[in-house]
Design a protein around this motif. Structure first.
Motif, PDB file in Angstrom:
ATOM      1  N   CYS A 234       1.268 -12.414  17.238  1.00 45.95           N
ATOM      2  CA  CYS A 234       0.676 -11.174  17.751  1.00 45.95           C
ATOM      3  C   CYS A 234      -0.847 -11.220  17.579  1.00 45.95           C
ATOM      4  O   CYS A 234      -1.372 -11.843  16.660  1.00 45.95           O
ATOM      5  CB  CYS A 234       1.255  -9.987  16.986  1.00 45.95           C
ATOM      6  SG  CYS A 234       0.723  -8.383  17.606  1.00 45.95           S
TER       7      CYS A 234
ATOM      8  N   MET B  36      -2.469  -8.041  18.431  1.00 42.73           N
ATOM      9  CA  MET B  36      -2.820  -6.642  18.679  1.00 42.73           C
ATOM     10  C   MET B  36      -3.607  -6.084  17.503  1.00 42.73           C
ATOM     11  O   MET B  36      -4.089  -4.971  17.538  1.00 42.73           O
ATOM     12  CB  MET B  36      -1.552  -5.832  18.942  1.00 42.73           C
ATOM     13  CG  MET B  36      -0.892  -6.202  20.265  1.00 42.73           C
ATOM     14  SD  MET B  36      -1.956  -5.853  21.691  1.00 42.73           S
ATOM     15  CE  MET B  36      -1.911  -4.065  21.699  1.00 42.73           C
ATOM     16  N   CYS B  37      -3.660  -6.838  16.413  1.00 36.87           N
ATOM     17  CA  CYS B  37      -4.628  -6.575  15.359  1.00 36.87           C
ATOM     18  C   CYS B  37      -4.812  -7.887  14.629  1.00 36.87           C
ATOM     19  O   CYS B  37      -4.331  -8.930  15.091  1.00 36.87           O
ATOM     20  CB  CYS B  37      -4.209  -5.435  14.430  1.00 36.87           C
ATOM     21  SG  CYS B  37      -3.125  -5.882  13.069  1.00 36.87           S
TER      22      CYS B  37
ATOM     23  N   CYS C 211      -3.634  -8.952  11.760  1.00 32.80           N
ATOM     24  CA  CYS C 211      -2.635  -9.392  10.777  1.00 32.80           C
ATOM     25  C   CYS C 211      -1.923 -10.676  11.182  1.00 32.80           C
ATOM     26  O   CYS C 211      -1.431 -11.403  10.351  1.00 32.80           O
ATOM     27  CB  CYS C 211      -1.588  -8.311  10.566  1.00 32.80           C
ATOM     28  SG  CYS C 211      -2.238  -6.916   9.703  1.00 32.80           S
ATOM     29  N   ARG C 212      -1.794 -10.874  12.482  1.00 31.42           N
ATOM     30  CA  ARG C 212      -1.174 -12.083  13.029  1.00 31.42           C
ATOM     31  C   ARG C 212       0.295 -12.238  12.614  1.00 31.42           C
ATOM     32  O   ARG C 212       0.712 -13.241  12.040  1.00 31.42           O
ATOM     33  CB  ARG C 212      -2.029 -13.302  12.671  1.00 31.42           C
ATOM     34  CG  ARG C 212      -3.377 -13.220  13.378  1.00 31.42           C
ATOM     35  CD  ARG C 212      -4.431 -13.970  12.670  1.00 31.42           C
ATOM     36  NE  ARG C 212      -4.676 -13.417  11.352  1.00 31.42           N
ATOM     37  CZ  ARG C 212      -5.403 -13.984  10.437  1.00 31.42           C
ATOM     38  NH1 ARG C 212      -5.960 -15.140  10.701  1.00 31.42           N
ATOM     39  NH2 ARG C 212      -5.594 -13.429   9.279  1.00 31.42           N
ATOM     40  N   CYS C 213       1.047 -11.186  12.928  1.00 34.35           N
ATOM     41  CA  CYS C 213       2.488 -11.223  12.688  1.00 34.35           C
ATOM     42  C   CYS C 213       3.154 -12.149  13.699  1.00 34.35           C
ATOM     43  O   CYS C 213       2.639 -12.369  14.798  1.00 34.35           O
ATOM     44  CB  CYS C 213       3.071  -9.819  12.870  1.00 34.35           C
ATOM     45  SG  CYS C 213       2.414  -8.603  11.719  1.00 34.35           S
TER      46      CYS C 213
ATOM     47  N   LEU D 276       7.573  -4.905  13.177  1.00 36.68           N
ATOM     48  CA  LEU D 276       6.609  -4.812  14.269  1.00 36.68           C
ATOM     49  C   LEU D 276       6.038  -3.398  14.259  1.00 36.68           C
ATOM     50  O   LEU D 276       6.776  -2.429  14.113  1.00 36.68           O
ATOM     51  CB  LEU D 276       7.318  -5.072  15.608  1.00 36.68           C
ATOM     52  CG  LEU D 276       6.383  -5.355  16.777  1.00 36.68           C
ATOM     53  CD1 LEU D 276       5.779  -6.738  16.656  1.00 36.68           C
ATOM     54  CD2 LEU D 276       7.122  -5.237  18.105  1.00 36.68           C
ATOM     55  N   CYS D 277       4.734  -3.276  14.411  1.00 39.78           N
ATOM     56  CA  CYS D 277       4.146  -1.939  14.407  1.00 39.78           C
ATOM     57  C   CYS D 277       3.976  -1.441  15.845  1.00 39.78           C
ATOM     58  O   CYS D 277       4.249  -2.162  16.809  1.00 39.78           O
ATOM     59  CB  CYS D 277       2.813  -1.956  13.665  1.00 39.78           C
ATOM     60  SG  CYS D 277       1.480  -2.661  14.623  1.00 39.78           S
TER      61      CYS D 277
ATOM     62  N   LYS E 186       1.325  -0.987  17.547  1.00 38.60           N
ATOM     63  CA  LYS E 186       0.397  -1.831  18.327  1.00 38.60           C
ATOM     64  C   LYS E 186       1.111  -3.081  18.820  1.00 38.60           C
ATOM     65  O   LYS E 186       0.947  -3.496  19.969  1.00 38.60           O
ATOM     66  CB  LYS E 186      -0.783  -2.277  17.445  1.00 38.60           C
ATOM     67  CG  LYS E 186      -1.745  -1.197  17.077  1.00 38.60           C
ATOM     68  CD  LYS E 186      -2.727  -1.688  16.019  1.00 38.60           C
ATOM     69  CE  LYS E 186      -2.015  -2.014  14.729  1.00 38.60           C
ATOM     70  NZ  LYS E 186      -2.872  -2.234  13.578  1.00 38.60           N
ATOM     71  N   GLY E 187       1.873  -3.692  17.926  1.00 41.48           N
ATOM     72  CA  GLY E 187       2.533  -4.944  18.277  1.00 41.48           C
ATOM     73  C   GLY E 187       3.464  -4.782  19.459  1.00 41.48           C
ATOM     74  O   GLY E 187       3.476  -5.595  20.390  1.00 41.48           O
TER      75      GLY E 187
ATOM     76  N   SER F 187      -2.310  -4.576   8.312  1.00 38.47           N
ATOM     77  CA  SER F 187      -1.547  -3.383   8.635  1.00 38.47           C
ATOM     78  C   SER F 187      -0.079  -3.530   8.209  1.00 38.47           C
ATOM     79  O   SER F 187       0.363  -2.880   7.252  1.00 38.47           O
ATOM     80  CB  SER F 187      -1.685  -3.184  10.142  1.00 38.47           C
ATOM     81  OG  SER F 187      -1.237  -1.976  10.582  1.00 38.47           O
ATOM     82  N   ASN F 188       0.680  -4.375   8.874  1.00 37.46           N
ATOM     83  CA  ASN F 188       2.082  -4.537   8.488  1.00 37.46           C
ATOM     84  C   ASN F 188       2.256  -4.987   7.044  1.00 37.46           C
ATOM     85  O   ASN F 188       3.099  -4.438   6.325  1.00 37.46           O
ATOM     86  CB  ASN F 188       2.779  -5.530   9.425  1.00 37.46           C
ATOM     87  CG  ASN F 188       3.398  -4.824  10.623  1.00 37.46           C
ATOM     88  OD1 ASN F 188       3.455  -3.604  10.648  1.00 37.46           O
ATOM     89  ND2 ASN F 188       3.843  -5.577  11.596  1.00 37.46           N
TER      90      ASN F 188
HETATM   91  S1  SF4 Z   1       0.386  -5.387  12.286  1.00 39.29           S
HETATM   92 FE1  SF4 Z   1       1.161  -4.848  14.310  1.00 39.29          FE
HETATM   93  S2  SF4 Z   1      -0.516  -5.273  15.734  1.00 39.29           S
HETATM   94 FE2  SF4 Z   1      -1.007  -6.270  13.813  1.00 39.29          FE
HETATM   95  S3  SF4 Z   1      -0.347  -8.378  14.139  1.00 39.29           S
HETATM   96 FE3  SF4 Z   1       1.341  -7.224  13.120  1.00 39.29          FE
HETATM   97  S4  SF4 Z   1       2.655  -6.447  14.791  1.00 39.29           S
HETATM   98 FE4  SF4 Z   1       0.692  -7.115  15.665  1.00 39.29          FE
END
Ligand code: SF4
Length: 940
Positions: free
Chosen positions: A23, A25-26, A28-30, A57-58, A60-61, A189-190
């Motif tokens: 990801c 979308m921020c 964190c790179r989930c 998953l947040c 944003k993700g 974030s996550n």
């Molecule tokens: S915290 Fe959300 S937006 Fe950020 S990388 Fe993880 S899933 Fe994506």
């Protein structure tokens, strides 16, 4: 008649195929599973096997699907045809775009590479972009850390070889008391949300320290609504209480920190304040067994915190004594600082007592023997189950570096770093300051730079100064104005280039940095600088190249646009050389890969740099015969070696089974894809804690290629390199600060943490501007990307100014009212909303929600453009003039971090205007507007 049931597909297939990537979308790179149906993205979910998010998953993700399909996506390379700022462009071919860029950049490289300023914003490939800039030969490269959180990162490295977030994390499984200082909730974030969830499950206590009770602070068990800019004072008062009560971990300090290291105490001696060392440069301590000086790492010694040493008539005392003397002073007593911090003395004492109780009365032990760097074998691992996390809230102040240092010193005094239940580093950290490069800035025609741009100075000799003492870099990083500016000062680039101070540049080349809007202080001023012309009618900043995936506000101010892909259409590597995704128990890295192909004429920026590098004949980008070395970024990721056997990715090297060191493997990316997009290498049990001193960890790190040899070190309660700058300010050495900065260097570069008021408190009349004004990042957004996203806009479509009860009532505000907010620099008129859970002297709003009309393919009457607003209009990159007429940079004096959160304002009720003020004329959109509704069905 029988009832005829309609034929319904009760279990429709979500997808034909799942592709696993990372990801974006921020930051964190989930790990994400991208579901495809008929070749189109149908759905995104979390990757359950991924080390960062384990399936979580947040918002944003999951909204990545709308980012990928955003109407604001740029479609082809663009050449400006109208005046700068008009937004008028024509589409051109990639060949034309690259030829244009080469025609601008080649003459610069052949004559004066420093005429190129290359700065990247939300770049996750800094080891690559810096490599490109280094090969070009310009000293003018950095990413956005200087206006983000460099204070936190640099203070962490100088103090303990790592900081929070990408550097380390709380021991979520064991910590019993977690204290959280101001954070950007869209970053980390996550992992933090998951960690808080685990703490709540176990009944661990969370204390949030933040002027604003939102997000993480809203779910904290206890909220400390501190006054902005006073965190350092609060932390040092906690230190005072712990020292008074004797609740510090003396054993830990003795073994693992520079508390016992001897400091020269003779003001007449040239080495005053520096460490006593042997002839080989090793720091000396007193060995309790002999009472004599010994090398700090000598086998079998027991360092002494209590006794000093006289040599050649000079007294030396342990760091610990200097520290204790300073913080035992009544200046740091809760009663002395409580009013300023907005926290009662009783509360400060109670929190200090709770930290002590949990750290020492609830200590934990793990039956895991380990061996330290002095060769001593320990039976157990002792845990102090208190942990901390902090980020931008404490660092984006002009006293931020010292505040971040203070927090790390508090952690260390409690003995709660790298122990069970405490704060744990993530590989490649811990990494002492000495293992990082120093900054390099020697630039010559047609030649690569003499080394990496960014680094950690050890003393004045490492400053990036020319022979005449003037700054070598356009952002004045690593100068006497901000000696330890480890991430550069992106927020000063445009204003310095416009002023020709320290010199003029020819081309400004930027990537993913919305400098003409929410990423600049003084937005209107920056727009004027970007469009200003000289007497001959030429732009003062002659050429601007910009790369972005979206039609952001910055696009309108560039001459040449190189359109980037979305994150689902590109290769990327989340590298151990860069900003890794490791966990405390494991090293990990990951890739992005094109899970779908672009449907526009766009290219991944890093691949474009490979092409541009070859066209410019940059040594790292061409083969011996002059041909292009890396076909694209994927080719670079696989085949580039930073040193023999070490490349951007650690996994699947050599014959495909090597992790860490190994020759390039041609199918490395395919192996990553097969493995879910990531690779993990677990740290052995014996090496899990005490990493800076644990020889099992050091050996594991060497094997993996993190270091070439073991790098054990001591934590720095006292940072000697800072003392070297103070010595210069006292008149010692060849490199001397200019007179107007001498006193400031002397005061601020204190080797033990200090607190001083934020500079704006001294620069403005605080009776005229009595209120603090802050921004926060919402969890549901990431910088300016979020508010163009069709799903995320529904969460935060506009941003009121939140006002505490006292100010609300004093102004007679009611819901729906508007206020004029005025700073020493400017005024905005904005909608207000009441918020009780807020420091009584503070107003705040969400960051980067407000948009300029015409940008991001939004309607001109979109709430983001009519009611949304930026606090940036109130902030200037320079402080108001001082008595001597000088204007200092609005930055931390040590690192140059932008002091966004020092802002002081006054607020008054006004009649509602039609739109938030100031209004800017609409930009012409190079991508038009998005449709009224965005809906499609993937597959049948
Ligand atoms: S915290 Fe959300 S937006 Fe950020 S990388 Fe993880 S899933 Fe994506």
């Amino acid at each position: 008649m029988g009832h005829i049931e309609p034929k319904l597909e009760l279990s429709p297939k979500v997808s034909d195929e799942i592709r696993k990537t990372t990801c974006y979308m921020c930051a964190c790179r989930c790990g994400i599973d991208v579901h495809l149906k008929d070749g189109k993205v149908a759905y995104i979910e979390g990757n359950r096997d991924h080390p960062v998010n384990r399936g979580v998953l947040c918002a944003k993700g999951s909204a990545g699907i709308m980012q990928h399909n955003a109407p604001s996506r740029l479609r082809a390379p663009l050449r400006r045809v109208g005046p700068r700022g008009s937004g008028e462009f024509e589409e051109i071919s990639w060949d034309e775009a690259l030829q244009t860029a080469v025609s601008w950049l080649k003459p610069i490289r052949e004559t004066a590479p420093d005429k190129l300023a290359f700065f990247t914003g939300r770049d996750q490939s800094q080891s690559f972009t810096s490599f490109w800039a280094q090969n070009f030969g310009t000293p003018n490269y950095a990413a956005h850390g200087g206006f983000c959180s460099v204070n936190m990162a640099a203070a962490g490295i100088y103090t303990m070889g790592g900081a929070f977030w990408e550097f380390g994390q709380p021991d979520w499984e064991r910590t019993k008391l977690f204290m959280l200082f101001g954070v950007a909730e869209d970053h980390d974030s996550n992992p933090i949300k998951m960690g808080l969830g685990r703490l709540k499950e176990r009944g661990a206590k969370v204390i949030g320290v933040n002027p604003i009770r939102s997000g993480y602070n809203a779910v904290a068990d206890e909220w400390v609504g501190i006054t902005p800019g006073t965190d350092g004072l609060f932390i040092l008062s906690l230190v005072h209480c712990l020292l008074k009560a004797g609740k510090i971990d003396l054993e830990y300090l003795t073994r693992f920190t520079n508390a016992p290291v001897l400091v020269n105490e003779d003001p007449q001696d040239p080495d005053y304040g520096l460490f006593l060392r042997d002839s080989a440069g090793k720091m000396l301590v007193i060995d309790r067994a002999t009472g004599m000086p010994a090398k700090f790492d000598q086998a079998g010694i027991k360092p002494d915190l209590a006794h000093g040493y006289r040599r050649a008539g000079i007294t030396h005392r342990p760091v610990f004594q200097l520290l204790a003397e300073r913080y035992l002073s009544d200046d740091y007593a809760p009663e002395a600082i409580a009013e300023r911090c907005g926290v009662t003395p009783e509360r400060i004492r109670k929190i200090a007592a709770e930290l002590a109780r949990v750290a020492f009365d609830e200590a934990i032990e793990i039956d895991q023997p380990w061996t330290d760097f002095r060769g001593e074998r320990h039976d157990k691992m002792i845990g102090r189950p208190v942990s901390f996390h902090a980020m931008r809230g404490i660092s984006a102040h002009s006293n931020g570096f010292q505040t971040c240092r203070a927090l790390h010193v508090l952690q260390i005094l409690l003995g709660s770093v790298e122990v069970p239940g405490g704060f744990r580093f993530k590989p490649p950290y811990p990494k002492p300051m000495e293992a990082h490069p120093t900054p390099h800035c020697r630039s010559s025609p047609d030649t690569p730079l003499d080394g990496p741009h960014l680094g950690f100075v050890r003393g004045p000799e490492d400053l990036a100064l020319k022979a005449d003492g003037s700054p070598a870099r356009i952002d004045k990083a690593f100068t006497w104005e901000n000696p330890m500016s480890a991430h550069g000062l992106m927020h000063m680039v445009i204003s310095n280039a416009h002023a020709g101070d320290p010199y003029k540049i020819d081309t400004l080349f930027m990537y993913m940095a919305n400098m003409a809007w929410n990423s600049s202080m003084n937005t209107r001023g920056v727009i004027e600088m970007l469009t200003d012309t000289d007497d001959s009618g030429e732009y003062v900043i002659p050429r601007i190249i910009y790369s972005d995936a979206y039609s952001s506000e910055m696009v309108a101010y560039a001459d040449l646009i190189l359109p980037d892909t979305t994150y689902l259409e590109r290769h990327d590597c989340i590298s151990l050389l860069d900003r890794p995704i490791c966990e405390a128990e494991a090293a990990a890295d990951a890739i992005r890969w094109p899970v779908v192909e672009p449907d526009r004429d766009v290219r991944g920026f890093q691949s474009v740099l490979c092409d541009l590098g070859a066209r410019l004949n940059l040594p790292g980008f061409v083969n011996a015969d002059g041909s292009q070395k890396y076909a694209d970024y994927a080719d670079y990721i696989v085949n580039h070696e930073r040193k023999p056997g070490i490349g951007p990715l650690m996994g699947f090297r050599g014959d495909g089974s090597d992790i860490g060191r190994g020759s390039p493997h041609p199918e490395q990316l395919e192996r990553y894809v097969d493995n879910g997009g990531f690779c993990v290498s677990h740290i052995p049990q014996e090496a899990q804690f005490y990493k800076p001193w644990n020889m099992a960890y050091q050996d594991w790190a060497v094997n993996l290629g993190l270091f070439d040899s073991p790098q054990p070190y001591l934590f720095n309660l006292y940072v000697e390199p800072m003392r070297r700058f103070q010595r210069a300010a006292e008149g010692h050495g060849d490199r001397q600060p200019p007179e107007h900065l001498r006193a400031r260097v002397q005061t601020t570069m204190d080797p033990l943490p200090i607190w001083y008021p934020p500079f704006e408190d001294d620069a403005v009349d605080t009776e005229t501007f009595p209120v603090h004004a802050l921004t926060q990042r919402p969890m549901a957004m990431y910088h300016s990307w979020g508010t163009q996203n069709a799903w995320l806009r529904q969460i935060h479509g506009h941003n009121p100014l939140f006002v505490p009860t006292g100010i609300w009532e004093a102004n007679g505000f009611a819901e729906g009212d508007w206020a004029r907010v005025t700073s020493a620099h400017g005024a905005i008129t904005v909608p207000v909303a009441h918020m009780a859970a807020l420091n009584e002297h503070t107003v705040w709003t969400w960051n980067a929600i407000g948009k300029r009309k015409g940008a991001w393919a939004l309607d001109e009457d979109a709430p983001e453009a009519t009611k949304g607003f930026l606090l940036n209009h109130l902030i200037h990159e320079l402080m108001p003039p001082r008595g001597d007429g000088l204007r200092w940079s609005n930055s931390d004096p040590i690192t140059g971090q932008a002091a966004w959160f020092d802002l002081r304002v006054r607020i008054e009720k006004v009649d509602a205007p039609t739109e938030a003020q100031p209004e800017f004329p609409p930009l012409t959109s190079p991508v038009g507007k998005g449709p009224g509704s965005l809906a499609w069905k993937v597959g049948r």
